[in-house]
Design a protein around this motif. Structure first.
Motif, PDB file in Angstrom:
ATOM      1  N   ASP A 145       0.649  -1.104  -0.100  1.00  8.34           N
ATOM      2  CA  ASP A 145      -0.206  -0.069   0.023  1.00  8.34           C
ATOM      3  C   ASP A 145       0.878   1.065   0.064  1.00  8.34           C
ATOM      4  OD1 ASP A 145      -2.506  -1.477   0.171  1.00  8.34           O
ATOM      5  OD2 ASP A 145      -2.764  -1.374   2.181  1.00  8.34           O
ATOM      6  N   GLU A 146       2.085   1.164   0.502  1.00  8.89           N
ATOM      7  CA  GLU A 146       2.850   2.111   0.758  1.00  8.89           C
ATOM      8  C   GLU A 146       3.771   2.672  -0.681  1.00  8.89           C
ATOM      9  OE1 GLU A 146       5.327   2.228   4.290  1.00  8.89           O
ATOM     10  OE2 GLU A 146       3.642   0.824   4.904  1.00  8.89           O
ATOM     11  N   VAL A 147       3.732   1.566  -1.623  1.00  9.63           N
ATOM     12  CA  VAL A 147       4.772   1.821  -2.657  1.00  9.63           C
ATOM     13  C   VAL A 147       4.212   1.395  -4.102  1.00  9.63           C
ATOM     14  CG1 VAL A 147       6.795   1.275  -1.316  1.00  9.63           C
ATOM     15  CG2 VAL A 147       5.697  -0.571  -2.626  1.00  9.63           C
ATOM     16  N   LYS A 148       2.762   0.699  -4.156  1.00 15.00           N
ATOM     17  CA  LYS A 148       2.311   0.510  -5.493  1.00 15.00           C
ATOM     18  C   LYS A 148       2.106   1.478  -6.529  1.00 15.00           C
ATOM     19  CE  LYS A 148      -2.461   1.373  -3.485  1.00 15.00           C
ATOM     20  NZ  LYS A 148      -3.764   0.863  -2.954  1.00 15.00           N
ATOM     21  N   ASP A 149       2.219   2.638  -6.029  1.00 16.14           N
ATOM     22  CA  ASP A 149       2.148   3.777  -7.114  1.00 16.14           C
ATOM     23  C   ASP A 149       3.615   4.447  -7.217  1.00 16.14           C
ATOM     24  OD1 ASP A 149      -0.513   3.697  -7.304  1.00 16.14           O
ATOM     25  OD2 ASP A 149      -0.918   4.918  -5.508  1.00 16.14           O
ATOM     26  N   ARG A 150       4.703   3.652  -6.786  1.00 12.77           N
ATOM     27  CA  ARG A 150       5.985   4.195  -6.746  1.00 12.77           C
ATOM     28  C   ARG A 150       6.984   3.096  -7.327  1.00 12.77           C
ATOM     29  NH1 ARG A 150       6.957   6.067  -0.857  1.00 12.77           N
ATOM     30  NH2 ARG A 150       9.092   6.556  -1.810  1.00 12.77           N
ATOM     31  N   LEU A 151       6.403   1.926  -7.833  1.00 10.57           N
ATOM     32  CA  LEU A 151       7.200   0.806  -8.050  1.00 10.57           C
ATOM     33  C   LEU A 151       8.104   1.131  -9.230  1.00 10.57           C
ATOM     34  CD1 LEU A 151       4.486  -2.001  -8.639  1.00 10.57           C
ATOM     35  CD2 LEU A 151       6.033  -1.546  -6.833  1.00 10.57           C
ATOM     36  N   PRO A 152       8.473   2.216 -10.248  1.00 17.43           N
ATOM     37  CA  PRO A 152       9.355   2.490 -10.922  1.00 17.43           C
ATOM     38  C   PRO A 152      10.574   3.330 -10.210  1.00 17.43           C
ATOM     39  CG  PRO A 152       7.424   2.928 -12.196  1.00 17.43           C
ATOM     40  CD  PRO A 152       7.030   2.724 -10.598  1.00 17.43           C
ATOM     41  N   LYS A 153      10.091   3.927  -9.042  1.00 18.58           N
ATOM     42  CA  LYS A 153      11.204   4.895  -8.216  1.00 18.58           C
ATOM     43  C   LYS A 153      12.253   3.972  -7.781  1.00 18.58           C
ATOM     44  CE  LYS A 153       8.502   8.684  -8.616  1.00 18.58           C
ATOM     45  NZ  LYS A 153       9.132   9.936  -9.267  1.00 18.58           N
ATOM     46  N   PRO A 154      13.401   4.618  -7.609  1.00 21.35           N
ATOM     47  CA  PRO A 154      14.471   4.030  -6.910  1.00 21.35           C
ATOM     48  C   PRO A 154      14.267   3.667  -5.519  1.00 21.35           C
ATOM     49  CG  PRO A 154      15.219   6.189  -8.143  1.00 21.35           C
ATOM     50  CD  PRO A 154      13.714   6.112  -7.964  1.00 21.35           C
ATOM     51  N   ALA A 155      14.833   2.531  -5.049  1.00 16.41           N
ATOM     52  CA  ALA A 155      14.517   1.918  -3.706  1.00 16.41           C
ATOM     53  C   ALA A 155      15.088   2.935  -2.758  1.00 16.41           C
ATOM     54  CB  ALA A 155      15.155   0.589  -3.625  1.00 16.41           C
ATOM     55  N   TYR A 156      16.192   3.596  -2.809  1.00 16.52           N
ATOM     56  CA  TYR A 156      16.835   4.423  -1.981  1.00 16.52           C
ATOM     57  C   TYR A 156      15.968   5.553  -1.510  1.00 16.52           C
ATOM     58  CZ  TYR A 156      18.286   7.943  -5.878  1.00 16.52           C
ATOM     59  OH  TYR A 156      18.149   8.726  -6.819  1.00 16.52           O
ATOM     60  N   GLU A 157      15.143   6.117  -2.218  1.00 19.50           N
ATOM     61  CA  GLU A 157      14.110   7.087  -2.060  1.00 19.50           C
ATOM     62  C   GLU A 157      12.988   6.569  -0.622  1.00 19.50           C
ATOM     63  OE1 GLU A 157      11.612   8.418  -5.111  1.00 19.50           O
ATOM     64  OE2 GLU A 157      13.467   9.120  -6.090  1.00 19.50           O
ATOM     65  N   LEU A 158      12.914   5.386  -0.239  1.00 20.19           N
ATOM     66  CA  LEU A 158      12.127   4.819   0.830  1.00 20.19           C
ATOM     67  C   LEU A 158      13.108   4.994   2.105  1.00 20.19           C
ATOM     68  CD1 LEU A 158      11.512   1.251  -0.710  1.00 20.19           C
ATOM     69  CD2 LEU A 158       9.827   3.301  -0.540  1.00 20.19           C
ATOM     70  N   SER A 159      12.276   5.220   3.082  1.00 21.65           N
ATOM     71  CA  SER A 159      12.801   5.346   4.516  1.00 21.65           C
ATOM     72  C   SER A 159      13.582   4.062   4.857  1.00 21.65           C
ATOM     73  CB  SER A 159      11.680   5.740   5.637  1.00 21.65           C
ATOM     74  OG  SER A 159      10.978   4.394   5.791  1.00 21.65           O
ATOM     75  N   GLY A 160      14.381   4.119   5.920  1.00 24.07           N
ATOM     76  CA  GLY A 160      15.009   3.029   6.540  1.00 24.07           C
ATOM     77  C   GLY A 160      14.192   1.665   6.856  1.00 24.07           C
ATOM     78  N   GLY A 161      13.023   2.091   7.524  1.00 21.73           N
ATOM     79  CA  GLY A 161      12.247   0.984   7.753  1.00 21.73           C
ATOM     80  C   GLY A 161      11.632   0.243   6.535  1.00 21.73           C
ATOM     81  N   GLN A 162      11.232   1.396   5.504  1.00 23.44           N
ATOM     82  CA  GLN A 162      10.734   0.857   4.174  1.00 23.44           C
ATOM     83  C   GLN A 162      11.707   0.015   3.457  1.00 23.44           C
ATOM     84  OE1 GLN A 162       9.249   4.576   2.813  1.00 23.44           O
ATOM     85  NE2 GLN A 162       7.085   4.105   3.094  1.00 23.44           N
ATOM     86  N   GLN A 163      12.994   0.510   3.569  1.00 21.95           N
ATOM     87  CA  GLN A 163      14.017  -0.302   2.803  1.00 21.95           C
ATOM     88  C   GLN A 163      14.218  -1.685   3.665  1.00 21.95           C
ATOM     89  OE1 GLN A 163      17.538   1.833   2.460  1.00 21.95           O
ATOM     90  NE2 GLN A 163      16.588   3.601   1.348  1.00 21.95           N
ATOM     91  N   GLN A 164      14.140  -1.813   4.889  1.00 18.80           N
ATOM     92  CA  GLN A 164      14.266  -3.101   5.322  1.00 18.80           C
ATOM     93  C   GLN A 164      12.948  -3.890   5.158  1.00 18.80           C
ATOM     94  OE1 GLN A 164      16.674  -4.627   5.963  1.00 18.80           O
ATOM     95  NE2 GLN A 164      17.052  -5.036   8.318  1.00 18.80           N
ATOM     96  N   ARG A 165      11.850  -3.727   4.782  1.00 17.72           N
ATOM     97  CA  ARG A 165      10.758  -4.473   4.545  1.00 17.72           C
ATOM     98  C   ARG A 165      10.875  -4.674   3.126  1.00 17.72           C
ATOM     99  NH1 ARG A 165       5.676  -0.992   5.526  1.00 17.72           N
ATOM    100  NH2 ARG A 165       6.974   0.699   6.429  1.00 17.72           N
ATOM    101  N   LEU A 166      11.484  -3.818   2.082  1.00 20.76           N
ATOM    102  CA  LEU A 166      11.688  -3.950   0.864  1.00 20.76           C
ATOM    103  C   LEU A 166      12.665  -5.275   0.709  1.00 20.76           C
ATOM    104  CD1 LEU A 166      11.414  -3.225  -2.115  1.00 20.76           C
ATOM    105  CD2 LEU A 166      13.305  -1.862  -2.154  1.00 20.76           C
TER     106      LEU A 166
END
Length: 261
Positions: A145-166
């Motif tokens: 739900d947090e990234v479904k509209d951002r899938l082509p975006k770079p992963a480094y734009e996510l927060s630390g917690g989001q990056q760990q869930r990624l």
């Protein structure tokens, strides 16, 4: 602490007489322990005790370094595959056994490409299948739900917690038999840590989890079984409640009560 599922334990993996060397230094001394299916097994112990070394044997990360040597077995059950057998391709081992590290380590690619990485290794090229598997993994990691509209975006734009869930989603996408977590919350703030712990509680309904943690309160909260290690040896293994409230070994008692660490 979690209550183990009712009924007899089902074996998902078993460590048998496992020894490991970095060059001439022996880091593991004949470790034996079961890993029960769809339970969380925590590995605890003081720094340098061998807990991360043991965890990394499960997916052969050590093979990336020269001068290492295994003896013994890490068997997947019921497949009967010895993961440290030199005849087994370590790339295939890492698809069977996913791993998430202490610090988030997304690839320098898009969110979608990060999750799809293991699927490409598996030979999956069909776009609709890739999209479905990526969505499933992101949902499992409570990130869709947090990234479904951002899938082509770079992963480094996510927060630390989001990056760990990624990174958890990336590990889950190839549908591994085991999920290894090496101190997965030590670099995160308390809110992100709580999200990861809640996620572990959900994931273990479908996948067997082994976690290394230096945080004994965390081990007590999220695991069914706990292994206490010291100086490369397994001192005690058992139900988490027993390990923390009525350990059989004096060393375990001293560690969980804070007398040494």
């Amino acid at each position: 602490m979690l209550t183990a599922p009712e009924g007899p334990h089902v074996l998902r993996a078993e460590v048998k007489s496992l020894k490991f060397w970095y060059g001439k230094f022996q880091a593991l001394h004949g470790v034996n322990m079961p890993i029960w299916d769809r339970q969380v097994t925590a590995i605890i112990g003081p720094s340098g005790c061998g807990k991360s070394t043991l965890l990394r044997c499960f997916n052969r990360i050590h093979d990336l370094y020269p001068g290492i040597r295994y003896e013994g077995e890490v068997n997947l059950a019921p497949e009967g595959v010895n993961l440290v057998d030199r005849q087994i391709d370590p790339i295939m081992v890492r698809l069977l056994v996913g791993m998430v590290f202490q610090k988030p380590n997304p690839f320098p690619k898009s969110i979608f490409e990060n999750v799809a990485a293991g699927l490409y290794v598996r030979g999956i090229k069909n776009r609709s299948e890739l999209e479905g598997r990526v969505e499933t993994a992101l949902r499992q990691a409570a990130l869709w739900d947090e990234v479904k509209d951002r899938l082509p975006k770079p992963a480094y734009e996510l927060s630390g917690g989001q990056q760990q869930r990624l990174c958890i989603a990336r590990a889950l996408a190839p549908q591994p038999k085991l999920l290894l977590l090496d101190e997965p919350t030590s670099a995160l703030d308390p809110i992100a840590t709580a999200r990861i712990e809640e996620l572990i509680d959900e994931l273990v309904k479908d996948v067997t989890i082994v976690i290394v943690t230096h945080n004994m309160a965390q081990a007590a909260r999220i695991s069914h079984q706990t292994a206490f290690m010291h100086l490369g040896s397994l001192v005690e293994f058992g139900d988490t409640g027993t390990i923390f409230t009525n350990p059989q070994a004096a060393q375990t008692q001293d560690y969980v009560t804070g007398r040494f660490g």
